[in-house]
Design a protein around this motif. Structure first.
Motif, PDB file in Angstrom:
ATOM      1  N   THR A 144     -25.096  23.437   5.161  1.00 26.13           N
ATOM      2  CA  THR A 144     -24.528  24.492   5.659  1.00 26.13           C
ATOM      3  C   THR A 144     -25.490  25.811   5.939  1.00 26.13           C
ATOM      4  O   THR A 144     -26.022  26.001   4.974  1.00 26.13           O
ATOM      5  CB  THR A 144     -23.216  24.797   4.940  1.00 26.13           C
ATOM      6  OG1 THR A 144     -22.304  24.048   4.893  1.00 26.13           O
ATOM      7  CG2 THR A 144     -22.493  26.271   5.289  1.00 26.13           C
ATOM      8  N   GLU A 182     -25.476  29.593   7.576  1.00 27.90           N
ATOM      9  CA  GLU A 182     -24.783  30.766   7.911  1.00 27.90           C
ATOM     10  C   GLU A 182     -25.113  32.004   7.394  1.00 27.90           C
ATOM     11  O   GLU A 182     -25.754  32.336   6.715  1.00 27.90           O
ATOM     12  CB  GLU A 182     -23.313  30.300   7.272  1.00 27.90           C
ATOM     13  CG  GLU A 182     -23.071  30.298   5.730  1.00 27.90           C
ATOM     14  CD  GLU A 182     -21.740  30.057   5.358  1.00 27.90           C
ATOM     15  OE1 GLU A 182     -20.849  29.735   6.241  1.00 27.90           O
ATOM     16  OE2 GLU A 182     -21.529  30.106   4.102  1.00 27.90           O
ATOM     17  N   ASN A 190     -24.423  15.851  10.207  1.00 25.44           N
ATOM     18  CA  ASN A 190     -23.380  16.270   9.366  1.00 25.44           C
ATOM     19  C   ASN A 190     -23.772  17.784   8.647  1.00 25.44           C
ATOM     20  O   ASN A 190     -23.489  18.074   7.525  1.00 25.44           O
ATOM     21  CB  ASN A 190     -23.232  15.383   8.233  1.00 25.44           C
ATOM     22  CG  ASN A 190     -22.654  14.077   8.699  1.00 25.44           C
ATOM     23  OD1 ASN A 190     -21.773  13.867   9.530  1.00 25.44           O
ATOM     24  ND2 ASN A 190     -23.480  12.902   8.058  1.00 25.44           N
ATOM     25  N   THR A 199     -23.430  22.043   9.336  1.00 23.86           N
ATOM     26  CA  THR A 199     -22.535  23.222  10.005  1.00 23.86           C
ATOM     27  C   THR A 199     -23.387  24.274  10.260  1.00 23.86           C
ATOM     28  O   THR A 199     -24.062  24.794   9.076  1.00 23.86           O
ATOM     29  CB  THR A 199     -21.626  23.563   8.880  1.00 23.86           C
ATOM     30  OG1 THR A 199     -20.601  22.197   8.857  1.00 23.86           O
ATOM     31  CG2 THR A 199     -20.650  24.654   9.579  1.00 23.86           C
ATOM     32  N   ASN A 239     -22.945  28.245  11.309  1.00 27.00           N
ATOM     33  CA  ASN A 239     -21.918  29.156  11.746  1.00 27.00           C
ATOM     34  C   ASN A 239     -22.623  30.582  11.462  1.00 27.00           C
ATOM     35  O   ASN A 239     -23.148  30.951  10.558  1.00 27.00           O
ATOM     36  CB  ASN A 239     -20.641  29.112  10.735  1.00 27.00           C
ATOM     37  CG  ASN A 239     -19.490  30.025  10.925  1.00 27.00           C
ATOM     38  OD1 ASN A 239     -19.202  30.390  12.077  1.00 27.00           O
ATOM     39  ND2 ASN A 239     -19.235  30.756  10.070  1.00 27.00           N
ATOM     40  N   ASP A 298     -29.688  17.076  17.790  1.00 31.17           N
ATOM     41  CA  ASP A 298     -28.324  17.220  17.315  1.00 31.17           C
ATOM     42  C   ASP A 298     -27.744  15.662  17.097  1.00 31.17           C
ATOM     43  O   ASP A 298     -27.464  15.181  18.204  1.00 31.17           O
ATOM     44  CB  ASP A 298     -27.489  17.834  18.109  1.00 31.17           C
ATOM     45  CG  ASP A 298     -25.941  18.133  17.684  1.00 31.17           C
ATOM     46  OD1 ASP A 298     -25.601  17.559  16.595  1.00 31.17           O
ATOM     47  OD2 ASP A 298     -25.167  18.752  18.510  1.00 31.17           O
ATOM     48  N   ASN A 318     -22.290  16.996  13.581  1.00 28.38           N
ATOM     49  CA  ASN A 318     -22.601  18.520  13.501  1.00 28.38           C
ATOM     50  C   ASN A 318     -21.638  19.553  14.002  1.00 28.38           C
ATOM     51  O   ASN A 318     -21.006  19.230  14.939  1.00 28.38           O
ATOM     52  CB  ASN A 318     -23.956  18.868  13.842  1.00 28.38           C
ATOM     53  CG  ASN A 318     -25.044  18.058  13.294  1.00 28.38           C
ATOM     54  OD1 ASN A 318     -25.229  17.981  12.011  1.00 28.38           O
ATOM     55  ND2 ASN A 318     -25.634  17.170  14.209  1.00 28.38           N
ATOM     56  N   THR A 319     -21.406  20.819  13.500  1.00 27.33           N
ATOM     57  CA  THR A 319     -20.855  21.732  14.125  1.00 27.33           C
ATOM     58  C   THR A 319     -21.461  22.977  14.105  1.00 27.33           C
ATOM     59  O   THR A 319     -22.203  23.566  13.181  1.00 27.33           O
ATOM     60  CB  THR A 319     -19.373  21.924  13.127  1.00 27.33           C
ATOM     61  OG1 THR A 319     -18.930  20.865  12.993  1.00 27.33           O
ATOM     62  CG2 THR A 319     -18.529  23.270  13.890  1.00 27.33           C
ATOM     63  N   ILE A 320     -21.484  23.657  15.446  1.00 26.50           N
ATOM     64  CA  ILE A 320     -22.082  24.895  15.529  1.00 26.50           C
ATOM     65  C   ILE A 320     -21.074  25.751  16.189  1.00 26.50           C
ATOM     66  O   ILE A 320     -20.333  25.526  17.093  1.00 26.50           O
ATOM     67  CB  ILE A 320     -23.310  24.793  16.404  1.00 26.50           C
ATOM     68  CG1 ILE A 320     -24.462  23.814  16.063  1.00 26.50           C
ATOM     69  CG2 ILE A 320     -23.857  26.177  16.768  1.00 26.50           C
ATOM     70  CD1 ILE A 320     -25.542  23.475  16.842  1.00 26.50           C
ATOM     71  N   THR A 321     -20.795  26.908  15.540  1.00 24.57           N
ATOM     72  CA  THR A 321     -19.935  27.930  15.796  1.00 24.57           C
ATOM     73  C   THR A 321     -20.400  29.261  15.828  1.00 24.57           C
ATOM     74  O   THR A 321     -21.157  29.585  15.092  1.00 24.57           O
ATOM     75  CB  THR A 321     -18.419  27.916  15.119  1.00 24.57           C
ATOM     76  OG1 THR A 321     -18.751  27.955  13.607  1.00 24.57           O
ATOM     77  CG2 THR A 321     -17.929  26.521  15.240  1.00 24.57           C
TER      78      THR A 321
END
Length: 131
Positions: A48, A50, A78, A80, A82, A106, A110-113
Motif C-alpha cells: 500500500t 498512499e 495486489n 493499492t 491511493n 500493472d 491492483n487498485t489506483i485511486t
C-alpha cells in the motif's frame, strides 16, 4: 511513514528492489529527486502506497533499462496506490521500454485511486507503452 517533506537536492535515488509493506506519506512531498532506473520501487506485491506527492525532479532512464515510473517501475501485483501524485519529467531513450507516470507494469489485483500524473513524458522508444 513520512513525517516531513523531503528535499533530495537532486540526488539520484537508488530504488528499493521489492516492497510489500505500507508507505504512508501523510500528505508530505518529495522534491528535487532524480531517478535513472525503476522509480521508488522496482516491484511491489501486496503493498500500500498512499498520501504522497513526488513534486519535482527528473527521471532519465538509463539505456537498456525497462519498466520505469515514479512509484513502481517493475511488476505491480495486489498493490493499492491511493492519493499518490507525481509531476516528474520522465525521459526514456530509444532502447527503454515501459515508461509511465505512476506504474510501469500493472500486473494483477491492483487498485489506483485519487491519484494523478501531471508531468511530462518524453518516450523515445518504439517498444512498450507510455501511460
Amino acid at each position: 511513514v513520512l513525517n516531513n517533506n523531503i528535499n533530495c537536492n537532486n540526488t539520484v535515488f537508488n530504488p528499493i528492489s521489492t516492497f510489500s509493506g505500507t508507505l504512508d506519506g501523510q500528505n508530505h512531498s518529495i522534491s528535487n529527486i532524480d531517478f535513472t532506473s525503476c522509480g521508488i520501487f522496482c516491484a511491489t506485491s501486496g503493498a500500500t502506497i498512499e498520501n504522497i506527492n513526488v513534486a519535482s525532479g527528473s527521471f532519465n532512464a538509463l539505456s537498456s533499462t525497462n519498466y520505469n515510473a515514479t512509484y513502481v517501475g517493475g511488476f505491480t501485483e495486489n498493490t493499492t496506490l491511493n492519493n499518490v501524485h507525481s509531476s516528474l519529467t520522465i525521459t526514456g531513450s530509444t532502447d527503454v521500454a515501459y515508461v509511465a507516470g505512476l506504474v510501469a507494469f500493472d500486473d494483477s489485483g491492483n487498485t489506483i485511486t485519487n491519484s494523478s500524473y501531471s508531468g511530462t513524458i518524453n518516450d523515445q522508444s518504439s517498444d512498450g507503452w507510455t501511460g
